[in-house]
Scaffold this motif. Structure first.
Motif, PDB file in Angstrom:
ATOM      1  N   MET A 292       2.864   4.523  -9.834  1.00  0.00           N
ATOM      2  CA  MET A 292       2.897   3.830  -8.554  1.00  0.00           C
ATOM      3  C   MET A 292       3.971   4.408  -7.647  1.00  0.00           C
ATOM      4  SD  MET A 292       1.695   0.996  -6.953  1.00  0.00           S
ATOM      5  CE  MET A 292       2.204  -0.050  -5.621  1.00  0.00           C
ATOM      6  N   THR A 293       5.079   4.854  -8.210  1.00  0.00           N
ATOM      7  CA  THR A 293       6.174   5.349  -7.400  1.00  0.00           C
ATOM      8  C   THR A 293       5.749   6.512  -6.518  1.00  0.00           C
ATOM      9  OG1 THR A 293       7.774   4.645  -9.048  1.00  0.00           O
ATOM     10  CG2 THR A 293       8.504   6.270  -7.465  1.00  0.00           C
ATOM     11  N   SER A 294       4.964   7.463  -7.030  1.00  0.00           N
ATOM     12  CA  SER A 294       4.556   8.591  -6.201  1.00  0.00           C
ATOM     13  C   SER A 294       3.627   8.137  -5.079  1.00  0.00           C
ATOM     14  CB  SER A 294       3.889   9.677  -7.037  1.00  0.00           C
ATOM     15  OG  SER A 294       2.717   9.182  -7.647  1.00  0.00           O
ATOM     16  N   THR A 295       2.750   7.172  -5.351  1.00  0.00           N
ATOM     17  CA  THR A 295       1.875   6.631  -4.316  1.00  0.00           C
ATOM     18  C   THR A 295       2.702   5.916  -3.258  1.00  0.00           C
ATOM     19  OG1 THR A 295       0.082   6.359  -5.890  1.00  0.00           O
ATOM     20  CG2 THR A 295      -0.078   5.108  -3.867  1.00  0.00           C
ATOM     21  N   VAL A 296       3.677   5.136  -3.696  1.00  0.00           N
ATOM     22  CA  VAL A 296       4.559   4.427  -2.771  1.00  0.00           C
ATOM     23  C   VAL A 296       5.290   5.423  -1.881  1.00  0.00           C
ATOM     24  CG1 VAL A 296       6.679   3.069  -2.645  1.00  0.00           C
ATOM     25  CG2 VAL A 296       4.833   2.354  -4.163  1.00  0.00           C
ATOM     26  N   SER A 297       5.860   6.457  -2.471  1.00  0.00           N
ATOM     27  CA  SER A 297       6.577   7.461  -1.689  1.00  0.00           C
ATOM     28  C   SER A 297       5.665   8.165  -0.708  1.00  0.00           C
ATOM     29  CB  SER A 297       7.220   8.505  -2.606  1.00  0.00           C
ATOM     30  OG  SER A 297       8.262   7.930  -3.342  1.00  0.00           O
ATOM     31  N   PHE A 298       4.459   8.498  -1.144  1.00  0.00           N
ATOM     32  CA  PHE A 298       3.511   9.204  -0.298  1.00  0.00           C
ATOM     33  C   PHE A 298       3.162   8.375   0.939  1.00  0.00           C
ATOM     34  CE2 PHE A 298      -0.902  10.263   0.865  1.00  0.00           C
ATOM     35  CZ  PHE A 298      -0.723  11.602   1.204  1.00  0.00           C
ATOM     36  N   ILE A 299       2.809   7.116   0.753  1.00  0.00           N
ATOM     37  CA  ILE A 299       2.448   6.256   1.880  1.00  0.00           C
ATOM     38  C   ILE A 299       3.642   6.063   2.807  1.00  0.00           C
ATOM     39  CG2 ILE A 299       1.773   3.908   2.537  1.00  0.00           C
ATOM     40  CD1 ILE A 299       0.085   3.845  -0.068  1.00  0.00           C
TER      41      ILE A 299
ATOM     42  N   ASP B  87      -7.882  -8.990   3.683  1.00  0.00           N
ATOM     43  CA  ASP B  87      -8.493  -7.671   3.500  1.00  0.00           C
ATOM     44  C   ASP B  87      -7.505  -6.516   3.637  1.00  0.00           C
ATOM     45  OD1 ASP B  87      -8.106  -7.931   6.258  1.00  0.00           O
ATOM     46  OD2 ASP B  87     -10.057  -7.085   6.788  1.00  0.00           O
ATOM     47  N   CYS B  88      -6.269  -6.802   4.015  1.00  0.00           N
ATOM     48  CA  CYS B  88      -5.262  -5.743   4.176  1.00  0.00           C
ATOM     49  C   CYS B  88      -4.921  -5.124   2.823  1.00  0.00           C
ATOM     50  CB  CYS B  88      -4.008  -6.308   4.826  1.00  0.00           C
ATOM     51  SG  CYS B  88      -4.289  -6.868   6.519  1.00  0.00           S
ATOM     52  N   ASP B  89      -4.534  -3.869   2.838  1.00  0.00           N
ATOM     53  CA  ASP B  89      -4.255  -3.151   1.599  1.00  0.00           C
ATOM     54  C   ASP B  89      -2.855  -3.501   1.079  1.00  0.00           C
ATOM     55  OD1 ASP B  89      -3.181  -0.658   0.048  1.00  0.00           O
ATOM     56  OD2 ASP B  89      -5.372  -0.507   0.037  1.00  0.00           O
ATOM     57  N   PRO B  90      -2.779  -4.113  -0.104  1.00  0.00           N
ATOM     58  CA  PRO B  90      -1.472  -4.501  -0.634  1.00  0.00           C
ATOM     59  C   PRO B  90      -0.593  -3.296  -0.991  1.00  0.00           C
ATOM     60  CG  PRO B  90      -3.190  -4.910  -2.261  1.00  0.00           C
ATOM     61  CD  PRO B  90      -3.876  -4.500  -0.992  1.00  0.00           C
ATOM     62  N   GLY B  91      -1.189  -2.156  -1.302  1.00  0.00           N
ATOM     63  CA  GLY B  91      -0.405  -0.967  -1.635  1.00  0.00           C
ATOM     64  C   GLY B  91       0.405  -0.455  -0.450  1.00  0.00           C
ATOM     65  N   VAL B  92      -0.163  -0.561   0.734  1.00  0.00           N
ATOM     66  CA  VAL B  92       0.556  -0.136   1.939  1.00  0.00           C
ATOM     67  C   VAL B  92       1.754  -1.055   2.154  1.00  0.00           C
ATOM     68  CG1 VAL B  92       0.406   0.106   4.449  1.00  0.00           C
ATOM     69  CG2 VAL B  92      -1.494   0.872   3.010  1.00  0.00           C
ATOM     70  N   ARG B  93       1.526  -2.346   2.043  1.00  0.00           N
ATOM     71  CA  ARG B  93       2.603  -3.325   2.232  1.00  0.00           C
ATOM     72  C   ARG B  93       3.732  -3.090   1.219  1.00  0.00           C
ATOM     73  NH1 ARG B  93       1.555  -8.831   1.935  1.00  0.00           N
ATOM     74  NH2 ARG B  93       2.489  -9.234   3.951  1.00  0.00           N
ATOM     75  N   THR B  94       3.352  -2.890  -0.047  1.00  0.00           N
ATOM     76  CA  THR B  94       4.337  -2.664  -1.100  1.00  0.00           C
ATOM     77  C   THR B  94       5.140  -1.396  -0.839  1.00  0.00           C
ATOM     78  OG1 THR B  94       2.976  -3.813  -2.728  1.00  0.00           O
ATOM     79  CG2 THR B  94       4.631  -2.278  -3.581  1.00  0.00           C
ATOM     80  N   ALA B  95       4.454  -0.331  -0.470  1.00  0.00           N
ATOM     81  CA  ALA B  95       5.131   0.944  -0.203  1.00  0.00           C
ATOM     82  C   ALA B  95       6.162   0.811   0.917  1.00  0.00           C
ATOM     83  CB  ALA B  95       4.104   2.017   0.156  1.00  0.00           C
ATOM     84  N   VAL B  96       5.772   0.127   1.981  1.00  0.00           N
ATOM     85  CA  VAL B  96       6.674  -0.030   3.122  1.00  0.00           C
ATOM     86  C   VAL B  96       7.873  -0.900   2.746  1.00  0.00           C
ATOM     87  CG1 VAL B  96       6.864  -0.975   5.465  1.00  0.00           C
ATOM     88  CG2 VAL B  96       4.863   0.401   4.822  1.00  0.00           C
TER      89      VAL B  96
END
Length: 139
Positions: free
Chosen positions: A1-8, A28-37
């Motif tokens: 997950m860390t690399s995805t978080v960093s990438f976003i 419907d919002c993407d939780p991965g984007v929120r988490t990364a930010v």
């Protein structure tokens, strides 16, 4: 997950300590984007009630959400002088898809400039919007 978080977070230009406001959040919002930010900024996303100056606004927008020009103008209120608005819209073929020409028209009508577009999640695209003076300063 860390690399995805960093990438976003990298693609969105999020840096530690930034104040980030989120508008238009729905299920419907993407939780991965929120988490990364949140992870990169080091704090929770601020809502529409904030009176804090923000560096970035994440605006989730769908076809039936109303007037995008009004939403963009409203997002300018707490935005810092060199701040950025990311307009997230569903990708082509997804429920709520917004035509790029409609986004471009709303951005121009609000007196803003569109600088780039990216894919931010499986179902969402992002368009970076800035004030014209911010666009010139980044050149």
């Amino acid at each position: 997950m860390t690399s995805t978080v960093s990438f976003i977070a990298d693609r969105l230009g999020i840096e530690p300590g930034m104040a980030v406001q989120e508008l238009g959040w729905e299920e419907d919002c993407d939780p991965g984007v929120r988490t990364a930010v949140e992870e990169r900024a080091g704090s929770e996303l601020l809502d529409e009630e904030t009176d804090t100056a923000v560096n970035v606004v994440l605006l989730w927008w769908r076809e039936d959400d109303g007037d995008l020009t009004d939403a963009l103008t409203g997002a300018l209120g707490p935005l810092s002088q060199n701040g950025v608005i990311w307009v997230f819209t569903p990708k082509t073929g997804r429920d709520g898809y917004v035509e790029p020409s409609d986004i471009a028209e709303a951005v121009a009508t609000a007196g803003l400039s569109q600088t780039s577009a990216i894919s931010v999640a499986d179902d969402w695209s992002g368009i970076r919007v800035v004030s014209p003076r911010t666009a010139k300063a980044k050149r």
